[in-house]
Design an enzyme around this catalytic site. Sequence first.
Site, PDB file in Angstrom:
ATOM      1  N   ASN A   1      -7.355  11.849   5.107  1.00 34.74           N
ATOM      2  CA  ASN A   1      -7.146  12.181   3.690  1.00 34.74           C
ATOM      3  C   ASN A   1      -8.420  12.128   2.855  1.00 34.74           C
ATOM      4  O   ASN A   1      -8.372  12.312   1.636  1.00 34.74           O
ATOM      5  CB  ASN A   1      -6.065  11.271   3.086  1.00 34.74           C
ATOM      6  CG  ASN A   1      -6.398   9.789   3.254  1.00 34.74           C
ATOM      7  OD1 ASN A   1      -7.522   9.365   3.028  1.00 34.74           O
ATOM      8  ND2 ASN A   1      -5.402   9.001   3.659  1.00 34.74           N
TER       9      ASN A   1
ATOM     10  N   HIS B   1       0.854  -1.192   0.000  1.00 31.95           N
ATOM     11  CA  HIS B   1       0.000   0.000   0.000  1.00 31.95           C
ATOM     12  C   HIS B   1       0.887   1.239   0.000  1.00 31.95           C
ATOM     13  O   HIS B   1       1.355   1.687   1.051  1.00 31.95           O
ATOM     14  CB  HIS B   1      -0.921  -0.007   1.216  1.00 31.95           C
ATOM     15  CG  HIS B   1      -1.870  -1.177   1.235  1.00 31.95           C
ATOM     16  ND1 HIS B   1      -1.474  -2.443   1.615  1.00 31.95           N
ATOM     17  CD2 HIS B   1      -3.187  -1.261   0.912  1.00 31.95           C
ATOM     18  CE1 HIS B   1      -2.513  -3.261   1.526  1.00 31.95           C
ATOM     19  NE2 HIS B   1      -3.558  -2.578   1.098  1.00 31.95           N
TER      20      HIS B   1
ATOM     21  N   GLY C   1      -4.085  -4.831  11.418  1.00 28.89           N
ATOM     22  CA  GLY C   1      -4.540  -5.206  10.085  1.00 28.89           C
ATOM     23  C   GLY C   1      -6.041  -5.018  10.033  1.00 28.89           C
ATOM     24  O   GLY C   1      -6.535  -4.174   9.280  1.00 28.89           O
TER      25      GLY C   1
ATOM     26  N   ARG D   1     -20.012 -20.932  36.989  1.00 30.20           N
ATOM     27  CA  ARG D   1     -19.735 -19.489  37.061  1.00 30.20           C
ATOM     28  C   ARG D   1     -19.408 -19.085  38.502  1.00 30.20           C
ATOM     29  O   ARG D   1     -18.588 -18.197  38.736  1.00 30.20           O
ATOM     30  CB  ARG D   1     -20.907 -18.667  36.520  1.00 30.20           C
ATOM     31  CG  ARG D   1     -22.176 -18.748  37.337  1.00 30.20           C
ATOM     32  CD  ARG D   1     -23.204 -17.708  36.940  1.00 30.20           C
ATOM     33  NE  ARG D   1     -24.493 -17.977  37.581  1.00 30.20           N
ATOM     34  CZ  ARG D   1     -25.484 -17.112  37.632  1.00 30.20           C
ATOM     35  NH1 ARG D   1     -25.354 -15.920  37.090  1.00 30.20           N
ATOM     36  NH2 ARG D   1     -26.630 -17.430  38.214  1.00 30.20           N
TER      37      ARG D   1
ATOM     38  N   HIS E   1     -30.035 -16.256  23.825  1.00 29.35           N
ATOM     39  CA  HIS E   1     -29.094 -16.297  24.944  1.00 29.35           C
ATOM     40  C   HIS E   1     -28.571 -17.710  25.216  1.00 29.35           C
ATOM     41  O   HIS E   1     -27.875 -17.925  26.206  1.00 29.35           O
ATOM     42  CB  HIS E   1     -29.766 -15.764  26.218  1.00 29.35           C
ATOM     43  CG  HIS E   1     -29.884 -14.279  26.263  1.00 29.35           C
ATOM     44  ND1 HIS E   1     -30.469 -13.547  25.246  1.00 29.35           N
ATOM     45  CD2 HIS E   1     -29.490 -13.371  27.192  1.00 29.35           C
ATOM     46  CE1 HIS E   1     -30.440 -12.258  25.555  1.00 29.35           C
ATOM     47  NE2 HIS E   1     -29.839 -12.128  26.734  1.00 29.35           N
TER      48      HIS E   1
ATOM     49  N   ASP F   1     -34.544 -17.412  28.990  1.00 29.01           N
ATOM     50  CA  ASP F   1     -34.060 -16.318  28.142  1.00 29.01           C
ATOM     51  C   ASP F   1     -34.149 -16.649  26.657  1.00 29.01           C
ATOM     52  O   ASP F   1     -34.056 -15.753  25.810  1.00 29.01           O
ATOM     53  CB  ASP F   1     -32.614 -15.959  28.507  1.00 29.01           C
ATOM     54  CG  ASP F   1     -32.546 -15.047  29.722  1.00 29.01           C
ATOM     55  OD1 ASP F   1     -33.513 -14.296  29.945  1.00 29.01           O
ATOM     56  OD2 ASP F   1     -31.546 -15.093  30.445  1.00 29.01           O
TER      57      ASP F   1
ATOM     58  N   HIS G   1      -4.779   4.068  -2.651  1.00 24.27           N
ATOM     59  CA  HIS G   1      -4.755   3.188  -1.471  1.00 24.27           C
ATOM     60  C   HIS G   1      -3.842   1.983  -1.688  1.00 24.27           C
ATOM     61  O   HIS G   1      -2.950   1.711  -0.894  1.00 24.27           O
ATOM     62  CB  HIS G   1      -6.174   2.713  -1.136  1.00 24.27           C
ATOM     63  CG  HIS G   1      -6.219   1.751   0.008  1.00 24.27           C
ATOM     64  ND1 HIS G   1      -6.207   2.147   1.328  1.00 24.27           N
ATOM     65  CD2 HIS G   1      -6.264   0.389   0.038  1.00 24.27           C
ATOM     66  CE1 HIS G   1      -6.242   1.094   2.115  1.00 24.27           C
ATOM     67  NE2 HIS G   1      -6.275   0.012   1.357  1.00 24.27           N
TER      68      HIS G   1
ATOM     69  N   LEU H   1      -9.042  -3.230  10.716  1.00 24.51           N
ATOM     70  CA  LEU H   1      -9.148  -1.831  11.133  1.00 24.51           C
ATOM     71  C   LEU H   1      -9.957  -1.702  12.417  1.00 24.51           C
ATOM     72  O   LEU H   1     -10.930  -2.410  12.642  1.00 24.51           O
ATOM     73  CB  LEU H   1      -9.771  -0.995  10.012  1.00 24.51           C
ATOM     74  CG  LEU H   1      -8.902  -0.884   8.754  1.00 24.51           C
ATOM     75  CD1 LEU H   1      -9.612  -0.089   7.666  1.00 24.51           C
ATOM     76  CD2 LEU H   1      -7.555  -0.244   9.068  1.00 24.51           C
TER      77      LEU H   1
ATOM     78  N   ARG I   1     -24.639 -21.245  34.089  1.00 26.34           N
ATOM     79  CA  ARG I   1     -25.491 -20.500  35.010  1.00 26.34           C
ATOM     80  C   ARG I   1     -26.101 -21.428  36.047  1.00 26.34           C
ATOM     81  O   ARG I   1     -26.187 -21.102  37.228  1.00 26.34           O
ATOM     82  CB  ARG I   1     -26.619 -19.780  34.259  1.00 26.34           C
ATOM     83  CG  ARG I   1     -27.464 -18.895  35.192  1.00 26.34           C
ATOM     84  CD  ARG I   1     -28.731 -18.390  34.544  1.00 26.34           C
ATOM     85  NE  ARG I   1     -29.719 -19.443  34.384  1.00 26.34           N
ATOM     86  CZ  ARG I   1     -30.980 -19.239  34.017  1.00 26.34           C
ATOM     87  NH1 ARG I   1     -31.389 -18.000  33.753  1.00 26.34           N
ATOM     88  NH2 ARG I   1     -31.819 -20.232  33.878  1.00 26.34           N
TER      89      ARG I   1
ATOM     90  N   HIS J   1      -2.221  -1.687   7.133  1.00 27.86           N
ATOM     91  CA  HIS J   1      -1.834  -1.860   5.724  1.00 27.86           C
ATOM     92  C   HIS J   1      -0.651  -0.964   5.360  1.00 27.86           C
ATOM     93  O   HIS J   1       0.017  -1.198   4.361  1.00 27.86           O
ATOM     94  CB  HIS J   1      -3.030  -1.555   4.807  1.00 27.86           C
ATOM     95  CG  HIS J   1      -3.588  -0.178   4.983  1.00 27.86           C
ATOM     96  ND1 HIS J   1      -4.538   0.120   5.933  1.00 27.86           N
ATOM     97  CD2 HIS J   1      -3.323   0.978   4.339  1.00 27.86           C
ATOM     98  CE1 HIS J   1      -4.838   1.408   5.861  1.00 27.86           C
ATOM     99  NE2 HIS J   1      -4.115   1.951   4.904  1.00 27.86           N
TER     100      HIS J   1
ATOM    101  N   PHE K   1     -22.733 -13.980  23.603  1.00 29.59           N
ATOM    102  CA  PHE K   1     -22.321 -12.678  23.083  1.00 29.59           C
ATOM    103  C   PHE K   1     -20.858 -12.657  22.649  1.00 29.59           C
ATOM    104  O   PHE K   1     -20.345 -11.599  22.264  1.00 29.59           O
ATOM    105  CB  PHE K   1     -22.539 -11.590  24.140  1.00 29.59           C
ATOM    106  CG  PHE K   1     -23.954 -11.483  24.640  1.00 29.59           C
ATOM    107  CD1 PHE K   1     -25.023 -11.932  23.870  1.00 29.59           C
ATOM    108  CD2 PHE K   1     -24.225 -10.958  25.887  1.00 29.59           C
ATOM    109  CE1 PHE K   1     -26.337 -11.854  24.332  1.00 29.59           C
ATOM    110  CE2 PHE K   1     -25.532 -10.865  26.361  1.00 29.59           C
ATOM    111  CZ  PHE K   1     -26.595 -11.311  25.586  1.00 29.59           C
TER     112      PHE K   1
END
Length: 644
Positions: free
Chosen positions: A180, A23, A112, A347, A454, A450, A255, A114, A500, A63, A418
């Site tokens: 830029n 680049h 790498g 847990r 979940h 849930d 680029h 972003l 849980r 990059h 999650f």
Amino acid sequence: MNKAVQTIKLLALEAIASANSGHGGIALGAANTIYALFHDHLNFDIKNNDYFNRDRFILSSGHGSALLYATMCVFGFNGINVDDLKSFRKFDSKTPGHPESLITLGIEFSTGPLGQGTSSSVGFAICEQHLANLISPKVINHYTYVMMGDGDLEEGVTQEAIIIAGKLKLNKLIWLYDSNDVQLDGNVQDSTNWDVKQIFQASGWNYIFVKEPKVEEISKAIAKAKLSSDKPTLIEIKTIIGEGVDEIEGTNKAHGFTPNFEKVDQLKKKWNYSYDNFVIPNDVKEDCEILQKRCKKNIDEFNLELEKLKSNDKEKYDLLEKILNDKFYINYNELEKITTPEKYSSREFVGLVFKNIWDKNTNFLTVNPDISSSTKIACSNAKQNIQVGVREFVAAAIVNGIVAHKGSRAVFSSFLSFVDYCKASLRIAGLSSLPALGVFTHDSILVGEDGPSHQPIEQIPSLRLIPNYFVFRPCNIKEAIAAFKWYFENSKPVAIIGSRSGFKQIYNNDISIDEINKGAYVLINEKDYDLIIISTGSEIALSYDVINLLKEKKIKCRLISCVCLELFRKQTEEYKNNLLGNKNKPIVSIELSMPYMWYELADFAIGVETFGVSGKMEDIVKNLKFDPQSVCDKILNFLKKQNK
């Protein structure tokens, strides 16, 4: 144009030309910025990359690696020489396509994807601030600098990071924004309409604008940013991507600009630059020696403060010694004395082990995405507990930054379902071998009411698919202790998975912590067994009930707890064969997740292949046929087919 800047630009383009890949646009547009930082401000010992009080520099726009490698080479970093530039992007070189901390000395963080550099830089700054408060800001007082671009800023994780950095008043964090207005497929305005200044100022940042990207102006802006006592700083520098190459300058074509050597020669003639390819002029070398001279002064001051600390505060000096050597106080014999109820959730017992370790180690930090009351990875000392709100992605990135900085370890926790929000950061941890710890609870359909959003199904195997990432799913507190022990003794990323719901705690008291950390071991062994069952976590209790039902059918079992599949894979063939009975008997796996990975070891894998449903745990288990009798029936049917 400054001759050293010319040299940096041309070395970067020559590296790209040699590789026929890279680049070039950022190398032409942002060379003034990186030169101003390295020449006038950065403290970094080019002879000792591990000097602790060095400034940290992260190229979030990964990059642009050719620009960074060329700069490091010009300034004499011991990790990069001219031959390395010639090997840019080639197999087994020290100059890979994007910066990688495990490959190149002097690279602080692998970038790498972003947004990963920007977001993880918040972790670096948190670590510096925390250690300075623990020891002394006279001893630990360095900056975290980031070069980033429009793509970094647009990633959602960066927006999360901006808020947290402002909230925590991380005044030693300085972002250099290569602004830029151009992206890969067009212009920034094609997709984005915002006021960068207002976003940062509203989030508690200083904002400095540099209209003309001259070295002197950029250096003045950095000096001003360093005066901040209570805010991080964004320096927006208006640059021209591909500057100097008329046909691409200021356009999206710049680029991925990949010049050949003929094009490089044309630029040299245009700039009256008369040196051969991959040559660093002597006067440029002399000019860039200023970095090491400045750093020597910084090192001398650091060593002087160390001596003062040793004389005046032995306790803090001893703590600093532990910090510098990545040492933690953990009494595993004491941990093994912790007792739990007969029925307990993982847990909760993972939380007990965590709290015991956290209480005794002030450089063990918790990054909490507003869920610790459920995951039980909770702590009372606000100085060790970083609240980031409902932001799992930046929590994982911050932990990466803290441990990459070194001197502290860090953990974040969330619901297992999650974990997909932060997978990119977990992958960076594996790629870079960062000792980042994640605790993920509510680990199966047993979450119940849930519902399927979940109830994780594919998440455990997806974590196991990340190379160099170690997933522990303990079935009792001894296995949890083993997981923490392995984590603190190894520089590897670890996930600890917890339930849980409570379940029966089953132990093999003859097994040591170190044996558990072979990844799998025999938990129950009936003489002359007919069947091997492999299981993990809460399903160990289910497997125990299934074994008792099979016993009524005159079928004897060996039960293996595979607490960490990745560690088991690393054992000798002899150990694996002994554990699996040389595969002379049928092997069945039982785990409440997608079963397919278990066919690596098992002849028959019992798992969950559909999303769960909302309802009481008992009803869900029966509906999905994961109650002891249903699992027993599945095994009996499998054995019947085997015997035909």
